[in-house]
Design a protein around this motif. Structure first.
Motif, short mmCIF file in Angstrom:
data_model
loop_
_atom_site.label_atom_id
_atom_site.label_comp_id
_atom_site.label_asym_id
_atom_site.label_seq_id
_atom_site.Cartn_x
_atom_site.Cartn_y
_atom_site.Cartn_z
N PHE A 1 10.86 -0.37 21.38
CA PHE A 1 10.13 0.39 22.39
C PHE A 1 10.54 1.85 22.29
O PHE A 1 11.73 2.17 22.19
CB PHE A 1 10.43 -0.13 23.80
N GLY A 2 9.57 2.74 22.33
CA GLY A 2 9.90 4.15 22.27
C GLY A 2 8.65 4.98 22.47
O GLY A 2 7.53 4.55 22.19
N ALA A 3 8.86 6.20 22.94
CA ALA A 3 7.75 7.10 23.20
C ALA A 3 7.37 7.84 21.93
O ALA A 3 8.09 7.85 20.94
CB ALA A 3 8.12 8.09 24.29
N ALA A 4 6.21 8.48 21.99
CA ALA A 4 5.77 9.32 20.88
C ALA A 4 6.45 10.67 20.96
O ALA A 4 6.97 11.07 22.00
CB ALA A 4 4.24 9.49 20.93
N GLU B 1 11.93 10.34 26.84
CA GLU B 1 11.38 9.15 26.20
C GLU B 1 11.28 8.01 27.22
O GLU B 1 10.31 7.25 27.23
CB GLU B 1 12.26 8.72 25.03
N ILE B 2 12.30 7.88 28.07
CA ILE B 2 12.26 6.85 29.11
C ILE B 2 11.12 7.12 30.07
O ILE B 2 10.39 6.21 30.48
CB ILE B 2 13.61 6.80 29.85
N ALA B 3 10.93 8.39 30.44
CA ALA B 3 9.84 8.76 31.36
C ALA B 3 8.49 8.40 30.76
O ALA B 3 7.61 7.87 31.44
CB ALA B 3 9.91 10.24 31.69
N ALA B 4 8.32 8.68 29.46
CA ALA B 4 7.05 8.36 28.80
C ALA B 4 6.82 6.86 28.75
O ALA B 4 5.71 6.37 28.94
CB ALA B 4 7.04 8.95 27.39
#
Length: 473
Positions: free
Chosen positions: A398-401, A160-163
């Motif tokens: 904040f967060g990734a899909a 998720e951090i990478a995205a």
């Protein structure tokens, strides 16, 4: 023929950060409590700064007050950065509020004036600057540092951090390994076992038996010493020594940098449903420092000073006060601008709750409001948003899909928790059943993703939940 020397001229561009810009950036990432401590220290040492409004009938400070303030500042060892003489200030009566450009021409030495202990973030960032010169690793490393909890753990999934940062998971993993070499030992771990393992490895005590012990900490919690001796392959005496060594380690290395009195989460920004159906976004007035530059006092004192050292001190006070009032106003505008974009992107959350969270990255917000990604990261650090559903850290939004769709990973995890909590004693959902339920709701998620999210939520498997709810099974 002798060799000839050649003189070449080359043009290049480089980014130079002025001390004032560095200090403004530090102000941006301070929490409201840290900022209040810093402003209080400045009010103590700078006679031109005034807290709150200056009433017209209030007695004006005298020259004697100014000289006493100067002596007090000198006695305390306070120092301001010298700079060119300020432009002549308007001599009109009244006060100048916190309005102006983003950065002033001069600023205080924050490290010398901020009356607080070094935070875990500052401690790690200082080490990170020395640990690598790679700008990519530094950028990812700083983001990881800002996402550690107060115990020093990284609880967010690396993918998720990478995205969010638009980098590869391998880059994030490399940055995390670098963070885990910093002090205090055990920092940046994702689990208790990893935290203890880092400390043992630094002591050259991470042998196979100890690795087996760390892999079975649940047996330690149950005091199943027979089971531990079996999985570790040691006798009773060796096991006792290993457990004693584990007890000497620090399970929460970050707490050494946490003040004894833990602050309650106080919102920096308030986002509410407005009467017209929209969202109202405003700064929380309780967390905003209210300071003014008393220009009339500056003008009066400047007329009567004769000694060069007094004039120099007055000049430094004026420059510092000007910088601080402008920087505080810029800080407020930046936080409000970021919060407004969060409200726009996450409108469904403010109407529906966690299930309405959408994927949102630092980069997407930065592009939407025309700011640098690092600025958004600093704004999100140590800030909170108050909503009608409670107060949340700003970075919560904040967060990734999910890997299979456009739904926020946080929203999917929340839905998984809801499904598990709604289970009956005789109706426990497998990971495949949960995935199918989510797919029926329009959330395209694979079984393996459900398993990963369930484990991150520390929810036992369906078999474990079935045994817990019905021990006879």
């Amino acid at each position: 023929m002798s060799a000839m020397q050649r003189l070449e001229l080359r043009q290049g561009q480089s980014l130079t950060m002025t001390p004032q810009l560095v200090q403004s950036i530090k102000l941006l990432q301070l929490s409201h409590a840290e900022l209040a401590a810093y402003v209080e220290a400045e009010l103590e040492r700078n006679p031109l700064l005034h807290e709150g409004e200056i009433r017209a009938d209030a007695p004006a400070p005298s020259l004697a007050d100014f000289l006493r303030a100067k002596q007090k500042a000198q006695a305390a060892g306070a120092r301001m950065v010298p700079g060119p003489a300020p432009a002549r200030a308007p001599a009109s009566s009244g006060a100048s509020g916190t309005a102006g450009a983003a950065h002033g021409d001069i600023g205080p030495e924050m490290e010398e004036t901020l009356a607080r202990a070094t935070s875990l973030t500052e401690h790690l960032e200082a080490q990170l600057d020395l640990a690598t010169a790679d700008p990519r690793l530094r950028r990812i490393g700083e983001h990881l540092i800002h996402n550690l909890d107060e115990a020093g753990y990284l609880t967010e999934d690396l993918t998720e951090i990478a995205a969010r940062l638009q980098v590869s998971p391998e880059d994030v993993e490399a940055a995390l390994r670098l963070i885990q070499t910093l002090e205090p030992s055990g920092i940046g771990a994702r689990s208790l076992a990893e935290c203890l393992g880092i400390q043992l490895k630094e002591r050259d005590r991470l042998d196979p038996a100890m690795q087996a012990l760390l892999a079975h900490l649940h047996l330690v919690a149950r005091q199943d010493f027979a089971g531990l001796r079996k999985v570790c392959g040691v006798d009773q005496e060796d096991l006792a020594d290993m457990l004693a060594e584990i007890r000497r380690l620090e399970p929460k290395p970050g707490l050494a940098f946490t003040p004894v009195a833990v602050d309650v989460l106080v919102p920096d920004v308030l986002i509410r449903l407005a009467p017209d159906g929209g969202l109202a976004v405003e700064l929380n007035p309780e967390t905003l420092p209210r300071i003014l530059l008393n220009r009339s006092y500056y003008a009066e004192v400047a007329k009567v000073l004769r000694k060069d050292e007094d004039k120099s001190f007055l000049s430094e006070c004026f420059q510092t006060a000007s910088w601080l009032t402008r920087s505080l106003e810029q800080r407020s505008r930046t936080i409000l601008k970021v919060a407004a974009e969060i409200a726009r992107e996450q409108e469904d959350f403010f109407r529906q709750g966690v299930s309405g969270l959408r994927p949102m990255t630092l980069k997407s917000v930065a592009e939407a409001i025309g700011m640098h990604e690092s600025t958004i990261s600093r704004v999100a650090a140590n800030k909170a948003i108050g909503t009608e559903r409670g107060t949340y850290p700003m970075k919560f939004f904040f967060g990734a899909a999910t890997g299979e769709g456009e739904h926020s990973a946080k929203a999917v995890r929340h839905r998984i928790r809801q499904l598990v909590e709604a289970e009956g004693p005789d109706h426990v959902l497998s990971d495949q059943a949960i995935a199918q339920t989510l797919q029926a709701d329009g959330v395209q998620v694979a079984r393996r993703t459900v398993a990963k999210y369930r484990e991150a939520l520390r929810i036992p498997s369906s078999a474990g939940r079935r045994r817990r709810r019905n021990p006879k099974v």
